[in-house]
Design an enzyme around this catalytic site. Structure first.
Site, short mmCIF file in Angstrom:
data_model
loop_
_atom_site.label_atom_id
_atom_site.label_comp_id
_atom_site.label_asym_id
_atom_site.label_seq_id
_atom_site.Cartn_x
_atom_site.Cartn_y
_atom_site.Cartn_z
N ASP A 1 2.05 -0.77 11.98
CA ASP A 1 1.93 -2.12 12.55
C ASP A 1 3.27 -2.87 12.59
OD1 ASP A 1 2.20 -2.39 9.83
OD2 ASP A 1 0.55 -3.81 9.58
N ARG B 1 -18.47 15.18 12.91
CA ARG B 1 -19.13 15.55 14.16
C ARG B 1 -20.11 16.72 13.93
NH1 ARG B 1 -17.79 14.55 19.36
NH2 ARG B 1 -15.63 14.05 19.01
N GLY C 1 0.84 -1.21 0.00
CA GLY C 1 0.00 0.00 0.00
C GLY C 1 0.87 1.25 0.00
N ARG D 1 -27.91 10.37 29.47
CA ARG D 1 -27.23 11.45 30.17
C ARG D 1 -27.43 12.79 29.46
NH1 ARG D 1 -21.10 10.10 30.44
NH2 ARG D 1 -20.98 11.85 29.01
N THR E 1 4.13 2.37 5.66
CA THR E 1 2.74 1.93 5.73
C THR E 1 1.99 2.86 6.69
OG1 THR E 1 1.23 0.23 6.56
CG2 THR E 1 3.46 0.15 7.41
N ILE E 2 0.76 3.21 6.34
CA ILE E 2 0.00 4.07 7.25
C ILE E 2 -0.39 3.31 8.52
CG2 ILE E 2 -0.95 5.60 5.46
CD1 ILE E 2 -3.64 4.07 5.78
N ASP E 3 -0.31 1.98 8.49
CA ASP E 3 -0.89 1.17 9.58
C ASP E 3 -0.12 1.28 10.90
OD1 ASP E 3 -2.54 0.40 7.55
OD2 ASP E 3 -1.75 -1.63 7.36
N GLY F 1 -6.01 0.05 8.81
CA GLY F 1 -4.98 -0.42 9.76
C GLY F 1 -4.81 -1.93 9.76
N ARG F 2 -5.50 -2.60 8.85
CA ARG F 2 -5.49 -4.08 8.84
C ARG F 2 -5.80 -4.58 10.24
NH1 ARG F 2 -0.91 -6.54 4.76
NH2 ARG F 2 -1.24 -5.03 3.14
N ARG G 1 13.31 10.51 -2.62
CA ARG G 1 14.18 11.68 -2.84
C ARG G 1 15.46 11.56 -2.01
NH1 ARG G 1 14.06 16.43 0.33
NH2 ARG G 1 14.82 18.32 -0.71
N ARG H 1 1.17 -4.96 -5.63
CA ARG H 1 1.27 -6.20 -4.87
C ARG H 1 1.48 -7.30 -5.92
NH1 ARG H 1 -2.77 -3.60 -1.25
NH2 ARG H 1 -1.59 -3.20 0.64
N ASP I 1 5.30 -4.96 6.15
CA ASP I 1 5.80 -6.28 6.58
C ASP I 1 5.94 -7.26 5.41
OD1 ASP I 1 6.32 -7.89 9.17
OD2 ASP I 1 5.00 -9.18 8.01
P1 ADP Z 1 2.96 -4.50 2.75
O1 ADP Z 1 4.38 -4.47 2.33
O2 ADP Z 1 2.34 -3.14 2.83
O3 ADP Z 1 2.74 -5.33 4.00
P2 ADP Z 1 1.88 -6.68 1.18
O4 ADP Z 1 1.70 -7.59 2.35
O5 ADP Z 1 0.78 -6.63 0.18
O6 ADP Z 1 2.12 -5.18 1.60
O7 ADP Z 1 3.23 -7.10 0.46
C1 ADP Z 1 3.71 -6.40 -0.66
C2 ADP Z 1 4.37 -7.36 -1.61
O8 ADP Z 1 5.50 -7.95 -0.98
C3 ADP Z 1 3.53 -8.54 -2.05
O9 ADP Z 1 2.65 -8.25 -3.10
C4 ADP Z 1 4.58 -9.52 -2.50
O10 ADP Z 1 5.07 -9.19 -3.79
C5 ADP Z 1 5.69 -9.27 -1.48
N1 ADP Z 1 5.56 -10.27 -0.41
C6 ADP Z 1 4.65 -10.28 0.59
N2 ADP Z 1 4.78 -11.37 1.36
C7 ADP Z 1 5.81 -12.09 0.82
C8 ADP Z 1 6.43 -13.34 1.14
N3 ADP Z 1 6.05 -14.07 2.18
N4 ADP Z 1 7.44 -13.75 0.34
C9 ADP Z 1 7.85 -13.00 -0.70
N5 ADP Z 1 7.31 -11.83 -1.05
C10 ADP Z 1 6.29 -11.36 -0.31
O1 F6P Z 2 -1.59 -1.61 4.56
C1 F6P Z 2 -2.14 -0.41 4.16
C2 F6P Z 2 -3.62 -0.56 3.90
O2 F6P Z 2 -4.12 0.71 3.52
C3 F6P Z 2 -4.42 -1.15 5.04
O3 F6P Z 2 -4.69 -0.20 6.04
C4 F6P Z 2 -5.64 -1.64 4.31
O4 F6P Z 2 -6.27 -2.70 5.00
C5 F6P Z 2 -5.09 -2.12 3.01
O5 F6P Z 2 -3.84 -1.45 2.82
C6 F6P Z 2 -5.96 -1.85 1.81
O6 F6P Z 2 -5.34 -2.41 0.70
P1 F6P Z 2 -5.78 -2.14 -0.82
O7 F6P Z 2 -4.98 -0.99 -1.30
O8 F6P Z 2 -5.39 -3.40 -1.50
O9 F6P Z 2 -7.24 -1.88 -0.82
#
Ligand code: ADP
Ligand code: F6P
Length: 321
Positions: free
Chosen positions: A129, A154, A11, A211, A125-127, A170-171, A21, A72, A103
């Site tokens: 996590d 609001r 993402g 309340r 990542t914005i999450d 935030g997954r 940059r 991805r 991750d």
């Molecule tokens: P993020 O990096 O934000 O967690 P993803 O989980 O979608 O996003 O992972 C991004 C890309 O990293 C995946 O589309 C894939 O190409 C690669 N990737 C993710 N998990 C694995 C893995 N277990 N082994 C190899 N490549 C991975």
């Molecule tokens: O990991 C970043 C994130 O924006 C999560 O917060 C969300 O669950 C997911 O990616 C959404 O992914 P996509 O861009 O595939 O809709």
């Protein structure tokens, strides 16, 4: 001249451009040719790569998204895809790659590093996590965006004496919900780390009404469920007029806040320094205001520590008294 590559993966997040940059500028300073790899690992497999120049990184620091695009790639998860990526990297003479992502992207980075192309992970990542670093690039911007949206929502909820439940990204991590919820004065925050039964949540909203507090704002992490489902549950069990709002991708776009630009710049620079030092297979991050680096294997799968005290303070003190 020696060559390094830079890619963004998973993402997108505000601040990725600031990191690109910094990688380019530090790379040039270190006498590297810097290659931009487009569309993450997919672009590496397909050879969607070109040499970057100064004009590529002009006027990009403040912009959301990523000039290198992101993707991805399922293909990269397979050994065949990884071998293809490796042979493309070798064919281009790439010695090291800075990988900006979350991750999943780090898992890919570790594999590439083990195959012989030095990689450095930059947490994008914005999450928020990723447990090895206090902050990931983009998190603070997303929190600001949602905080502003809470106040807009609001206004209109109050005009109708309604309850609004806002589902944020935030997954499986509740950090955006927690931080934006506190900053936005949420009357209730629902997160996966501290599950609150929905009957208890509905009862609290009822109590607020009794309340005399007719408008409440609930901020719900996507990992805690769907806002639509929660709204339906509250409507059916209490009769309260409640609206579900899903800001979605609005919280992933937009200009990065100053903190994210600075963090991304520092991490991008450190990533290149590590490559110069011959230290591949590491992830950069921040801990207690210092820039750190750890082995990729220590960064992968490291669960983020959730601030339960802040959560408890919001839900059980700020929202109740
Ligand atoms: P993020 O990096 O934000 O967690 P993803 O989980 O979608 O996003 O992972 C991004 C890309 O990293 C995946 O589309 C894939 O190409 C690669 N990737 C993710 N998990 C694995 C893995 N277990 N082994 C190899 N490549 C991975
Ligand atoms: O990991 C970043 C994130 O924006 C999560 O917060 C969300 O669950 C997911 O990616 C959404 O992914 P996509 O861009 O595939 O809709």
């Amino acid at each position: 001249m020696r060559k390094i590559g830079v890619l963004t993966s998973g993402g997108d997040t505000p601040g990725m451009n600031s990191a690109i940059r910094a990688v380019f500028k530090e790379g040039v300073k270190q006498n590297f040719t810097v290659l931009g790899i487009f569309h993450g690992y997919r672009g590496l497999i397909e050879g969607n790569i070109r040499e970057m120049n100064h004009s590529d990184v002009e006027n990009i620091m403040h912009k959301g998204g990523t000039i290198l695009r992101t993707a991805r790639s399922e293909e990269f998860k397979s050994p065949e895809g990884q071998k293809r990526a490796l042979s493309v990297a070798k064919a281009y003479g790439i010695e090291g790659i800075v990988i900006i992502g979350g991750d999943g992207s780090y898992r890919g980075a570790k594999i590439l590093n083990d195959l012989g192309v030095a990689t450095i992970g930059v947490p994008g990542t914005i999450d928020n996590d990723m447990g090895y670093t206090d902050y990931t690039i983009g998190f603070n911007t997303a929190v600001n965006t949602i905080t502003n949206e809470i106040y807009n929502i609001r206004d209109t909820m109050r005009a109708h004496d309604r309850v609004g439940v806002i589902e944020v990204m935030g997954r499986n991590c509740g950090d955006i919900a927690l931080w934006a919820g506190v900053a936005g004065g949420a009357d209730m925050i629902l997160v996966p780390e501290c599950p609150m039964p929905w009957d208890e949540a509905a009862q609290r909203l009822q109590d607020y009404r009794l309340r005399g507090k007719l408008t409440s704002i609930v901020v719900m992490a996507e990992g805690a469920g769907k806002a639509e489902d929660f709204a339906a549950y509250v409507r059916e069990s209490t009769g309260i007029e409640i609206k579900a709002i899903v800001p979605g991708y609005t919280q992933r776009g937009g200009n990065p806040v100053a903190y994210d630009r600075i963090l991304a710049s520092q991490l991008g620079q450190r990533a290149v320094e590590l490559l110069v030092e011959g230290k591949g297979g590491r992830a950069v991050g921040t801990r207690r205001n210092s820039i750190i680096d750890v082995p990729l294997e220590d960064a992968i799968g490291k669960v983020d520590s959730f601030d339960e005290k802040l959560y408890d303070f919001n839900n059980n003190v700020l929202a109740r008294f």
